[in-house]
Motif scaffolding. Structure first.
Motif, PDB file in Angstrom:
ATOM      1  N   ARG A   1      23.962  10.840  -0.383  1.00  0.00           N
ATOM      2  CA  ARG A   1      24.585  11.970  -1.064  1.00  0.00           C
ATOM      3  C   ARG A   1      23.817  12.231  -2.355  1.00  0.00           C
ATOM      4  O   ARG A   1      23.356  11.284  -3.003  1.00  0.00           O
TER       5      ARG A   1
ATOM      6  N   ARG B   1      20.674  16.880   1.439  1.00  0.00           N
ATOM      7  CA  ARG B   1      20.953  15.488   1.818  1.00  0.00           C
ATOM      8  C   ARG B   1      20.848  15.304   3.333  1.00  0.00           C
ATOM      9  O   ARG B   1      20.415  14.248   3.816  1.00  0.00           O
ATOM     10  N   TYR B   2      21.217  16.340   4.113  1.00  0.00           N
ATOM     11  CA  TYR B   2      21.026  16.242   5.553  1.00  0.00           C
ATOM     12  C   TYR B   2      19.539  16.198   5.907  1.00  0.00           C
ATOM     13  O   TYR B   2      19.126  15.504   6.848  1.00  0.00           O
TER      14      TYR B   2
ATOM     15  N   THR C   1      25.687   5.993   0.307  1.00  0.00           N
ATOM     16  CA  THR C   1      27.138   6.150   0.229  1.00  0.00           C
ATOM     17  C   THR C   1      27.893   4.856   0.522  1.00  0.00           C
ATOM     18  O   THR C   1      29.072   4.741   0.168  1.00  0.00           O
TER      19      THR C   1
ATOM     20  N   SER D   1      26.406  23.378  -4.699  1.00  0.00           N
ATOM     21  CA  SER D   1      26.880  22.234  -3.917  1.00  0.00           C
ATOM     22  C   SER D   1      26.431  22.332  -2.466  1.00  0.00           C
ATOM     23  O   SER D   1      26.140  21.315  -1.827  1.00  0.00           O
ATOM     24  N   SER D   2      26.336  23.549  -1.940  1.00  0.00           N
ATOM     25  CA  SER D   2      25.884  23.734  -0.561  1.00  0.00           C
ATOM     26  C   SER D   2      24.394  23.439  -0.419  1.00  0.00           C
ATOM     27  O   SER D   2      23.943  22.945   0.619  1.00  0.00           O
TER      28      SER D   2
ATOM     29  N   LEU E   1      22.769  21.195  -2.239  1.00  0.00           N
ATOM     30  CA  LEU E   1      22.697  19.734  -2.249  1.00  0.00           C
ATOM     31  C   LEU E   1      23.120  19.159  -0.901  1.00  0.00           C
ATOM     32  O   LEU E   1      22.541  18.168  -0.426  1.00  0.00           O
ATOM     33  N   GLU E   2      24.114  19.763  -0.293  1.00  0.00           N
ATOM     34  CA  GLU E   2      24.572  19.290   1.016  1.00  0.00           C
ATOM     35  C   GLU E   2      23.484  19.486   2.064  1.00  0.00           C
ATOM     36  O   GLU E   2      23.214  18.591   2.869  1.00  0.00           O
ATOM     37  N   PHE E   3      22.833  20.654   2.059  1.00  0.00           N
ATOM     38  CA  PHE E   3      21.724  20.886   2.985  1.00  0.00           C
ATOM     39  C   PHE E   3      20.601  19.882   2.748  1.00  0.00           C
ATOM     40  O   PHE E   3      20.048  19.310   3.699  1.00  0.00           O
TER      41      PHE E   3
ATOM     42  N   ASN F   1      19.862  10.171  -5.711  1.00  0.00           N
ATOM     43  CA  ASN F   1      20.041   9.994  -4.275  1.00  0.00           C
ATOM     44  C   ASN F   1      20.752   8.662  -4.064  1.00  0.00           C
ATOM     45  O   ASN F   1      20.179   7.604  -4.304  1.00  0.00           O
TER      46      ASN F   1
END
Length: 471
Positions: free
Chosen positions: A250, A106-107, A431, A99-100, A102-104, A428
């Motif tokens: 996201r 998306r940024y 949101t 999950s981290s 994916l978070e990186f 992708n």
């Protein structure tokens, strides 16, 4: 590198996407994630990436605008190219979860490129659970399409963990004209191509008009109608739920066994791509039902490859086709057959080989007008064939390979890459359009289950076989 002056500038299709980026919602940034079983050898990885940037030299070029629109922006060698700026290594806290990553990623997708440098970055993330690692590649779509990306991957990836060094990259010829010379060369090349193309079609058309005037008129009318279909504006959104658009993004993923998806397709005489689209449409029916809405059709943008065998590695050789997909049936077999016919009809559009001309027409329109049209398309979907065999990079095995394409003004982009017996699906989502991505992800997973007759099977954890895995 080819000496054709047109290859030194953005194509009309790439110019279209580049111009649209005046609206940040329409950025054409692609992010890919390679999940690795262990950390790669860093020095070997750097040598591999350096070699790849020489095989596909666009990765060492930057874009420079031409004065007052006399020619499209051109690719110019970055004399200050610094590999250490483009390739980065981040050590994560111990046992960081997917999950981290994916978070990186998306940024990365939401961060604009530095326009004075080549349009890509590669980040190695180490410290994941069980000693795993991830590579996150961010690049502008003008550098490569999906097929070109797979070609480039073949220059980077190995079939064994301890593969021998590939040696130095072949020297690519490079010719850099001055600004005025580049403008004149591009306009001369485009003019010559139009003239030669016109002459090559004029005589056969004249002969056909004499022999069969009725058919000639009919074919001409069909071409005109097909071209109008490519550029015709749309002013309404068919989804009653995914209507808003914004800057937030996201990511989510699905893993689907290739064999199960292929068997579902073959059982109905269809293709894996038809099964992929059917799963998406079944999932969207369920997603809309959860929001108290019904749909009978949705608009989709699908990339269609125009790549020829002699085209150079990398580069963007896609055209974007806009289709109306039916969503009025919940029967997987009927839906696959209907989608197969719709996609086949689109590929047979007479104007499809002239999509660059359609892009040239759109490039003359105000960005706001064309951007508004793009935002009425519901989603983007594409299917990229990958390797059926295990692949390695710098001593690490690639367990999963996901791509997250730009939304291009739609609610979400979904890309399927087949890799070593697994369909890696990257989503992708905007949101604003999809504030509940976990719900959409679950509905799409149910769509794949319906196709593969897996309704009674539970979700399987990462690395398990025979089921559909969500992340």
């Amino acid at each position: 590198m080819t000496t054709d002056p047109r290859e030194s500038h953005l194509t009309q299709s790439d110019l279209f996407s580049w111009t649209m980026e005046r609206d940040a919602i329409l950025r054409s940034t692609v992010v890919s994630i390679l999940l690795l079983d262990t950390a790669p050898e860093v020095d070997r990885l750097l040598r591999t990436v350096d070699r790849a940037s020489r095989v596909a030299p666009r990765f060492r070029d930057r874009l420079v605008a031409m004065p007052i629109g006399l020619a499209p922006p051109r690719w110019t060698r970055d004399t200050d190219f610094d590999l250490s700026w483009h390739v980065r290594h981040i050590v994560l806290p111990a046992s960081t979860e997917m999950s981290s990553v994916l978070e990186f990623a998306r940024y990365e997708a939401m961060t604009a490129f530095d326009p004075v440098r080549p349009l890509w970055q590669l980040t190695l993330l180490t410290g994941l659970t069980d000693g795993a690692a991830a590579l996150v590649l961010k690049f502008h779509h003008s550098l490569s399409d999906g097929v070109g990306g797979i070609q480039l991957a073949n220059e980077i990836l190995d079939f064994t963990r301890s593969a021998a060094d590939r040696g130095p990259a072949p020297v690519q010829p490079y010719e850099q004209r001055g600004e005025l010379a580049a403008i004149l060369a591009w306009n001369r090349a485009v003019g010559s191509a139009l003239a030669l193309g016109g002459m090559s079609h004029l005589l056969p058309l004249a002969r056909r008009a004499v022999r069969d005037p009725i058919r000639t008129i009919r074919d001409g009318a069909a071409m005109a109608a097909s071209f109008a279909h490519l550029v015709w504006p749309v002013t309404d959104t068919w989804s009653p739920v995914m209507t808003r658009r914004g800057l937030g993004r996201r990511f989510a993923t699905l893993d689907v066994p290739v064999a199960q998806l292929r068997e579902a397709a073959h059982a109905t005489g269809c293709t894996l791509n038809d099964a992929f689209l059917a799963a998406i449409m079944l999932g969207l029916r369920a997603y809309h039902a959860r929001h108290g809405a019904a749909i009978d059709r949705l608009r989709v943008t699908m990339p269609i490859s125009l790549r020829k065998p002699d085209d150079p590695v990398g580069g963007n050789r896609l055209t974007l086709a806009r289709l109306a997909l039916p969503a009025d049936t919940a029967d997987p077999a009927d839906l696959m057959r209907t989608l197969h016919a719709a996609v086949l009809e689109c590929r047979r559009e007479p104007a499809m080989p002239y999509s660059a001309a359609a892009a040239a027409v759109l490039n003359r329109l105000p960005v706001g007008m064309v951007g508004a049209m793009l935002k009425h398309v519901d989603f983007v979907a594409s299917n990229v064939p990958g390797s059926p065999m295990p692949m390695y990079i710098a001593g690490a095995e690639i367990e999963r390979m996901y791509a997250f394409g730009p939304t291009l003004g739609t609610a979400f982009n979904v890309i399927l890459i087949s890799h070593a017996g697994n369909c890696c699906v990257g989503i992708n989502a905007d949101t604003a359009a999809v504030p509940d991505l976990a719900v959409l992800q679950e509905c799409l997973a149910d769509g794949f289950r319906a196709l593969a007759h897996l309704d009674d099977e539970p979700l399987t954890p990462r690395g398990a076989r025979g089921g559909i895995c969500l992340r």
